[in-house]
Design an enzyme around this catalytic site. Structure first.
Site, mmCIF file in Angstrom:
data_model
loop_
_atom_site.group_PDB
_atom_site.id
_atom_site.type_symbol
_atom_site.label_atom_id
_atom_site.label_comp_id
_atom_site.label_asym_id
_atom_site.label_seq_id
_atom_site.Cartn_x
_atom_site.Cartn_y
_atom_site.Cartn_z
ATOM 1 C CD GLU A 63 5.998 8.621 8.129
ATOM 2 O OE1 GLU A 63 5.694 7.541 7.519
ATOM 3 O OE2 GLU A 63 6.365 9.700 7.587
ATOM 4 C CE LYS A 107 4.140 6.920 4.868
ATOM 5 N NZ LYS A 107 5.177 5.679 5.484
ATOM 6 C CG ASP A 166 9.540 7.199 9.265
ATOM 7 O OD1 ASP A 166 9.695 6.229 9.191
ATOM 8 O OD2 ASP A 166 9.794 8.310 8.728
ATOM 9 C CE LYS A 198 8.337 1.056 1.663
ATOM 10 N NZ LYS A 198 9.719 1.181 2.720
ATOM 11 N NE ARG A 219 10.765 -21.829 -13.470
ATOM 12 C CZ ARG A 219 11.461 -22.288 -12.543
ATOM 13 N NH1 ARG A 219 11.141 -21.678 -11.288
ATOM 14 N NH2 ARG A 219 12.149 -23.420 -12.316
#
Length: 281
Positions: free
Chosen positions: A199, A169, A220, A137, A102
């Protein structure tokens, strides 16, 4: 061929996953049903078309429980495969192989799923200048493996962490009082090898950023028309990265705007597992 990750970097992940599965008493099913000296030959076979990644994870999972097992790899990470293709053959202690099954399949299926989805995006923008990149992410603890899988699928890696590039950002911009001030501070702090990306969420911020000559500007959630305008404004002076609203239905039109890179969080946060099984041979 994608250069492999050294076993030294994979083993801790594999061993942690095995420890989680084996728990406090080991595989009580295998201990109860399988003779200690029993041998098993089995193959890792795919059930659906896709791109392979993570064969070393399967090999190391088996080796951790049976160091004498013979593990023959019959495909390569990055290969496109069809249903029924045999990726590897293993022969060794039956208890060990079944106990490792597994963990081996979880990692192999997960990474192959990331590689498969990445390849779909790469194929979707073929013929344009755009390259497909991942994001941060990622699954905690699996980032280096998932980013390897992206490379196996033909994609690029974005930052691995917070320490390998400056990425300003929207919240950084807000805290600094503007794009220009954020870039001024970043340029003052950055070493000569440290790249700077900012960004922007509109053409006005793009125009504010350009005089500071960042290495990359992230556009963005720009509309398709604004992406085209941004490419014209930048005029090749800076790498342009499109981000936000990217899926397999939109990525081609985004690429045709002329941007250099398209970053896609879905490569790692939404990739379905590739169906792979272990079959006794």
């Amino acid at each position: 061929m994608t250069p492999p990750i050294p076993d030294l970097l994979i083993e801790p992940v594999v061993r942690a996953a095995l420890a989680e599965d084996l728990g406090r008493a080991g595989d009580v099913t295998a201990q109860a049903c399988i003779a200690a000296e029993a041998r098993l030959t089995a193959v890792f076979a795919v059930r659906q078309s896709g791109v392979v990644a993570g064969l070393a994870c399967a090999r190391l999972a088996v080796a951790a429980l049976d160091p004498t097992a013979r593990f023959e790899i019959l495909a390569a990470d990055g290969d496109r495969v069809d249903p029924g293709a045999v990726l590897a053959r293993v022969e060794g202690n039956a208890r060990a192989i079944l106990s490792a099954e597994r963990t081996a399949l979880n990692l192999l299926g997960r990474l192959s799923g990331v590689a498969t989805l990445t390849r779909a995006y790469v194929d979707a923008v073929a013929g344009t200048k755009a390259r497909i990149a991942d994001t941060r992410k990622t699954t905690p603890g699996l980032r280096h493996l998932e980013k390897y899988a992206v490379r196996c699928g033909g994609g690029l890696n974005h930052r691995f962490g917070l320490d390998d590039a400056i990425l300003i950002k929207d919240n950084h911009v807000a805290a600094c009082g503007g794009v220009g001030e954020a870039l001024r501070r970043a340029r003052a702090a950055a070493g000569h090898l440290m790249k700077i990306e900012v960004e922007v969420d509109g053409l006005d911020q793009l125009e504010e950023a350009l005089p500071f000559a960042p290495d990359v500007i992230m556009l963005d959630n720009f509309s398709r028309d604004d992406l085209v305008r941004a490419v014209a404004l930048a005029a090749g002076r800076v790498v342009l990265e499109a981000s936000g609203g990217v899926n397999l239905q939109t990525v081609r039109r985004i690429a045709e705007s002329g941007v250099d890179v398209i970053s896609v969080g879905a490569l790692t946060h939404s990739a379905p597992v590739l169906d792979i099984g272990l079959d006794a041979a």
